[in-house]
Design an enzyme around this catalytic site. Structure first.
Site, PDB file in Angstrom:
ATOM      1  N   SER A  15     -18.601 -32.910  30.145  1.00  0.00           N
ATOM      2  CA  SER A  15     -19.498 -32.306  31.146  1.00  0.00           C
ATOM      3  C   SER A  15     -20.777 -33.111  31.330  1.00  0.00           C
ATOM      4  O   SER A  15     -21.425 -33.518  30.365  1.00  0.00           O
ATOM      5  CB  SER A  15     -19.852 -30.876  30.738  1.00  0.00           C
ATOM      6  OG  SER A  15     -20.818 -30.360  31.642  1.00  0.00           O
ATOM      7  N   SER A  17     -23.256 -31.725  33.041  1.00  0.00           N
ATOM      8  CA  SER A  17     -24.309 -30.734  33.288  1.00  0.00           C
ATOM      9  C   SER A  17     -25.465 -30.823  32.293  1.00  0.00           C
ATOM     10  O   SER A  17     -26.623 -30.676  32.693  1.00  0.00           O
ATOM     11  CB  SER A  17     -23.718 -29.316  33.295  1.00  0.00           C
ATOM     12  OG  SER A  17     -22.869 -29.182  34.416  1.00  0.00           O
ATOM     13  N   LYS A  66     -13.194 -20.782  35.158  1.00  0.00           N
ATOM     14  CA  LYS A  66     -13.861 -20.323  36.383  1.00  0.00           C
ATOM     15  C   LYS A  66     -13.249 -19.063  37.001  1.00  0.00           C
ATOM     16  O   LYS A  66     -13.929 -18.318  37.687  1.00  0.00           O
ATOM     17  CB  LYS A  66     -13.867 -21.446  37.428  1.00  0.00           C
ATOM     18  CG  LYS A  66     -14.877 -22.545  37.159  1.00  0.00           C
ATOM     19  CD  LYS A  66     -14.901 -23.510  38.327  1.00  0.00           C
ATOM     20  CE  LYS A  66     -15.955 -24.571  38.157  1.00  0.00           C
ATOM     21  NZ  LYS A  66     -16.137 -25.360  39.389  1.00  0.00           N
ATOM     22  N   ASN A  87     -18.950 -20.089  38.837  1.00  0.00           N
ATOM     23  CA  ASN A  87     -19.371 -21.277  38.077  1.00  0.00           C
ATOM     24  C   ASN A  87     -20.753 -21.117  37.446  1.00  0.00           C
ATOM     25  O   ASN A  87     -21.211 -21.995  36.731  1.00  0.00           O
ATOM     26  CB  ASN A  87     -19.323 -22.539  38.955  1.00  0.00           C
ATOM     27  CG  ASN A  87     -20.525 -22.644  39.870  1.00  0.00           C
ATOM     28  OD1 ASN A  87     -21.071 -21.628  40.291  1.00  0.00           O
ATOM     29  ND2 ASN A  87     -20.941 -23.859  40.165  1.00  0.00           N
ATOM     30  N   ASP A 102     -20.991 -23.738  43.889  1.00  0.00           N
ATOM     31  CA  ASP A 102     -20.307 -24.949  44.369  1.00  0.00           C
ATOM     32  C   ASP A 102     -20.431 -25.091  45.882  1.00  0.00           C
ATOM     33  O   ASP A 102     -20.585 -26.191  46.401  1.00  0.00           O
ATOM     34  CB  ASP A 102     -18.818 -24.916  43.989  1.00  0.00           C
ATOM     35  CG  ASP A 102     -18.605 -25.192  42.510  1.00  0.00           C
ATOM     36  OD1 ASP A 102     -19.446 -25.896  41.916  1.00  0.00           O
ATOM     37  OD2 ASP A 102     -17.605 -24.703  41.951  1.00  0.00           O
ATOM     38  N   GLY A 128      -6.504 -30.751  51.492  1.00  0.00           N
ATOM     39  CA  GLY A 128      -6.289 -30.089  50.203  1.00  0.00           C
ATOM     40  C   GLY A 128      -6.564 -28.599  50.305  1.00  0.00           C
ATOM     41  O   GLY A 128      -7.403 -28.170  51.107  1.00  0.00           O
ATOM     42  N   GLY A 130      -6.657 -26.449  47.241  1.00  0.00           N
ATOM     43  CA  GLY A 130      -6.803 -25.931  45.880  1.00  0.00           C
ATOM     44  C   GLY A 130      -8.133 -25.205  45.713  1.00  0.00           C
ATOM     45  O   GLY A 130      -8.761 -24.774  46.685  1.00  0.00           O
ATOM     46  N   THR A 153       1.375 -29.421  50.466  1.00  0.00           N
ATOM     47  CA  THR A 153       2.290 -28.277  50.470  1.00  0.00           C
ATOM     48  C   THR A 153       1.806 -27.253  51.489  1.00  0.00           C
ATOM     49  O   THR A 153       0.759 -26.620  51.304  1.00  0.00           O
ATOM     50  CB  THR A 153       2.331 -27.622  49.068  1.00  0.00           C
ATOM     51  OG1 THR A 153       2.553 -28.644  48.096  1.00  0.00           O
ATOM     52  CG2 THR A 153       3.428 -26.585  48.979  1.00  0.00           C
TER      53      THR A 153
HETATM   54  P1  ATR Z   1      -8.907 -28.228  42.515  1.00  0.00           P
HETATM   55  O1  ATR Z   1      -9.250 -26.924  41.853  1.00  0.00           O
HETATM   56  O2  ATR Z   1      -9.674 -29.393  41.956  1.00  0.00           O
HETATM   57  O3  ATR Z   1      -8.990 -28.172  43.989  1.00  0.00           O
HETATM   58  P2  ATR Z   1      -6.063 -27.794  42.443  1.00  0.00           P
HETATM   59  O4  ATR Z   1      -6.303 -26.358  42.636  1.00  0.00           O
HETATM   60  O5  ATR Z   1      -5.059 -28.237  41.465  1.00  0.00           O
HETATM   61  O6  ATR Z   1      -7.394 -28.546  42.072  1.00  0.00           O
HETATM   62  O7  ATR Z   1      -5.706 -28.413  43.879  1.00  0.00           O
HETATM   63  C1  ATR Z   1      -5.268 -29.675  44.014  1.00  0.00           C
HETATM   64  C2  ATR Z   1      -5.147 -30.011  45.508  1.00  0.00           C
HETATM   65  O8  ATR Z   1      -4.932 -31.407  45.612  1.00  0.00           O
HETATM   66  C3  ATR Z   1      -3.979 -29.335  46.184  1.00  0.00           C
HETATM   67  O9  ATR Z   1      -4.308 -29.134  47.540  1.00  0.00           O
HETATM   68  C4  ATR Z   1      -2.892 -30.398  46.046  1.00  0.00           C
HETATM   69  O10 ATR Z   1      -1.860 -30.304  46.999  1.00  0.00           O
HETATM   70  P3  ATR Z   1      -0.569 -29.357  46.729  1.00  0.00           P
HETATM   71  O11 ATR Z   1      -1.004 -27.966  47.075  1.00  0.00           O
HETATM   72  O12 ATR Z   1       0.464 -29.890  47.628  1.00  0.00           O
HETATM   73  O13 ATR Z   1      -0.229 -29.524  45.277  1.00  0.00           O
HETATM   74  C5  ATR Z   1      -3.705 -31.643  46.273  1.00  0.00           C
HETATM   75  N1  ATR Z   1      -3.121 -32.859  45.713  1.00  0.00           N
HETATM   76  C6  ATR Z   1      -3.041 -33.213  44.411  1.00  0.00           C
HETATM   77  N2  ATR Z   1      -2.454 -34.417  44.278  1.00  0.00           N
HETATM   78  C7  ATR Z   1      -2.162 -34.849  45.523  1.00  0.00           C
HETATM   79  C8  ATR Z   1      -1.537 -36.033  46.068  1.00  0.00           C
HETATM   80  N3  ATR Z   1      -1.132 -37.019  45.278  1.00  0.00           N
HETATM   81  N4  ATR Z   1      -1.420 -36.132  47.402  1.00  0.00           N
HETATM   82  C9  ATR Z   1      -1.837 -35.128  48.209  1.00  0.00           C
HETATM   83  N5  ATR Z   1      -2.428 -33.991  47.771  1.00  0.00           N
HETATM   84  C10 ATR Z   1      -2.578 -33.848  46.452  1.00  0.00           C
END
Ligand code: ATR
Length: 273
Positions: A15, A17, A66, A87, A102, A128, A130, A153
């Site tokens: 970390s 922080s 978190k 967070n 965040d 993304g 996630g 995805t």
């Molecule tokens: P975080 O909390 O850091 O956002 P996460 O919840 O694991 O981490 O989310 C990862 C994100 O990165 C997701 O959107 C993932 O896509 P998928 O939903 O298809 O898994 C995306 N991601 C990770 N590796 C990737 C790659 N090589 N190419 C494209 N997207 C990727």
């Protein structure tokens, strides 16, 4: 009496922080401490009992806690609820309040690095879906900015858009080139960019001049996406500022002073990467 704050995670040694908050404590001459504490998931409830005892003014929460701390807090802010993650913890009168800074870090970083970025912005392209994307989308929606959400995805993006509601158009990363001309802001929230990885097939020539490109990845500081955007004359903001700016509200809540994100602090952080 020394005011104490912390960051909990598991593991926690990485970390940054403590460096940020330690620098601010020193700069403001505050009688306070900020320590990294390794708390295993099974030890979280006991740690919350300790918090209610009043030993700390509050602290930060990082991976993997978190989401789990949600259920342990006595109250959680509405926006942290929307983001689905906490967070930052603030302890007052034996009660633990959970919040999420965040999204403020994301906004503060762009406000500082690209003043006026949100004015007249028609849409933001978010790559993304996630945990990090949730905070980014909530941030963008707090400024009334429509979102184009693209994810490897598709189903994950559909679910996220459904949960958050508001103006979100969903697609896959294959749709990036079609969506690019419609967005004045591009945000990478995926791990793509670490270790020199890049988005295959995303042609930045499709972006309009003046588009702002930002990445939440900060190792490396300039990801291939940012390097290419800069080479094309687009505006860029790196992800390190988000880490710095998300720390501001917590420090203010615990220590009673609003700290500044200075160039000197940024340099210290860069040197630690
Ligand atoms: P975080 O909390 O850091 O956002 P996460 O919840 O694991 O981490 O989310 C990862 C994100 O990165 C997701 O959107 C993932 O896509 P998928 O939903 O298809 O898994 C995306 N991601 C990770 N590796 C990737 C790659 N090589 N190419 C494209 N997207 C990727």
């Amino acid at each position: 009496m020394t005011t104490k704050a912390f960051v909990i995670g598991h593991p926690i040694a990485h970390s940054r922080s403590p460096l940020i908050h330690g620098s601010w404590l020193e700069a403001h001459g505050i009688d306070g401490s900020y320590e990294a504490i390794d708390v295993a998931p099974s030890a979280l409830p006991a740690f919350f009992d300790r918090l209610r005892g009043g030993e700390f003014a509050g602290g930060n929460v990082t991976i993997p806690h978190k989401e789990a701390v949600f259920a342990l807090c006595d109250a959680v802010d509405a926006l942290a609820g929307r983001i689905g993650a906490v967070n930052t913890l603030v302890v007052e009168d034996g009660r633990v309040r959970g919040t999420n800074t965040d999204y403020l870090g994301f906004l503060g970083n762009l406000d500082a690095g690209a003043p006026g970025w949100a004015e007249g912005l028609d849409a933001a392209l978010v790559l993304g879906a996630g945990g990090a994307a949730r905070a980014v989308i909530v941030a963008l929606q707090s400024r009334d900015i429509p979102v184009i959400l693209l994810n490897r995805t598709r189903g994950t993006a559909d679910r996220l858009a459904g949960e958050l509601g508001g103006e979100i158009t969903v697609g896959t990363l294959d749709d990036a080139n079609d969506a690019a001309p419609r967005a004045g802001l591009v945000v990478n929230t995926t791990a793509v960019g670490m270790h020199g990885t890049r988005f295959e097939g995303f042609d930045l020539a499709r972006l309009r001049p003046g588009t702002l490109v930002t990445d939440i990845v900060y190792t490396p500081l300039e990801t291939p996406l940012l390097a290419e955007a800069r080479a094309r004359g687009l505006r860029t903001v790196d992800g390190l500022g988000m880490l710095l700016h998300q720390a501001v509200p917590g420090f203010e809540a615990w220590f009673g002073t609003r700290p500044a994100v200075t160039a000197a602090l940024r340099r210290r952080l860069e040197e630690s990467l």
